[in-house]
Design a protein around this motif. Structure first.
Motif, PDB file in Angstrom:
ATOM      1  N   ALA A 134       0.830  -1.228   0.151  1.00 38.80           N
ATOM      2  CA  ALA A 134      -0.028  -0.036  -0.076  1.00 38.80           C
ATOM      3  C   ALA A 134       0.674   1.361  -0.195  1.00 38.80           C
ATOM      4  O   ALA A 134       0.495   2.210  -0.527  1.00 38.80           O
ATOM      5  CB  ALA A 134      -1.001  -0.140   1.203  1.00 38.80           C
ATOM      6  N   ILE A 182      -9.649   3.241   3.552  1.00 37.05           N
ATOM      7  CA  ILE A 182      -9.520   1.969   4.144  1.00 37.05           C
ATOM      8  C   ILE A 182     -10.875   1.389   4.949  1.00 37.05           C
ATOM      9  O   ILE A 182     -11.405   1.960   5.637  1.00 37.05           O
ATOM     10  CB  ILE A 182      -8.251   2.029   5.475  1.00 37.05           C
ATOM     11  N   VAL A 212      -7.650  -1.797   1.201  1.00 36.38           N
ATOM     12  CA  VAL A 212      -7.039  -0.503   0.879  1.00 36.38           C
ATOM     13  C   VAL A 212      -7.471  -0.107  -0.541  1.00 36.38           C
ATOM     14  O   VAL A 212      -7.203  -0.820  -1.409  1.00 36.38           O
ATOM     15  CB  VAL A 212      -5.546  -0.265   1.071  1.00 36.38           C
TER      16      VAL A 212
END
Length: 251
Positions: free
Chosen positions: A124, A139, A204
């Protein structure tokens, strides 16, 4: 043989850890700490007061409650016992206690002991570095209906890693409601879902112009967290005084 003191031994994670440590040829639980000392028929002595523990451990593994963290650290410093902790829901002040204790003992701290979770955190961060502010970041974390803290410690780990990429310029937005809550490019949205027996799921989302990228980790059992803690315990027993985390373990 690595002798383990297990703090929170009668909790859900403590039970999983005790079982898996029992299957390790190089480790054994020599004592447990828990508020409910008679809840299960353990093969090791259990104390409600950590300072009553008579057994000497090579490492203490902590899956307990934030309210006990000060005493746990004090015990480890007093007895010179290396510590591995995955307790979540800690305040900023409590987090600084780990750094202070690490001057006297080796301390391994992570809100999530799963190796895979720490891999997606790195992925990420790499994605954020490549995409910059042209993509919005959200998120989403999902856990069982018994989890009391939200957002999860892992969600914060992800958000903090992303924010480092942006030189701490992002603002965390926890859920959204109302008619005047339009997102801006400096937001990182964090959303918590609680239901059923979900072990743990973190996604994410990078949403950009006409394309979406998702990085996701799903835990299928609590074993992955216990196995990570066991791996961390083996690692920390051979380290000098200092503060360590999953980056040190998987580098």
């Amino acid at each position: 043989m690595i002798r383990v003191i297990l703090n929170g031994c009668n909790g859900k994670m403590g039970r999983v850890l005790a079982k898996l440590i029992n299957e390790e040829k190089s480790m054994e639980v020599v004592a447990g700490i828990d508020r409910e000392i008679d809840k299960f028929d353990n093969t090791f002595p259990v104390y409600s007061n950590i300072f009553s523990c008579l057994e000497k451990g090579d490492v203490l593994i902590d899956f307990s409650h934030p309210s006990s963290i000060r005493n746990t650290l004090a015990f480890c410093v007093e007895t010179k016992t290396p510590m591995v902790t995955a307790t979540t829901g800690l305040s900023g002040e409590e987090m600084t206690l780990f750094v202070e204790a690490s001057k006297s003992i080796p301390v391994f701290q992570s809100s999530n002991m799963a190796v895979g979770v720490n891999v997606i955190i790195d992925l990420a961060a790499q994605a954020a570095n490549a995409l910059g502010n042209t993509f919005d970041i959200e998120i989403i974390e999902k856990h069982h209906n018994k989890k009391v803290d939200s957002p999860s410690g892992t969600a914060f780990m992800i958000a903090n890693a992303l924010n480092e990429t942006f030189e701490q310029k992002k603002e965390y937005i926890y859920g959204r409601h109302g008619n005047e809550d339009q997102r801006t490019e400096n937001h990182i949205g964090i959303h918590a879902v609680r239901g059923g027996t979900i072990v743990g799921e973190h996604t994410v989302i990078f949403a950009g112009p006409d394309e979406i990228i998702e990085i996701k980790h799903t835990a299928l059992s609590k074993d992955i967290f216990a196995l990570g803690a066991i791996r961390a315990a083996k690692f920390i027993t051979g380290q000098k005084n200092g503060y360590y985390n999953m980056k040190d373990l998987i580098k």
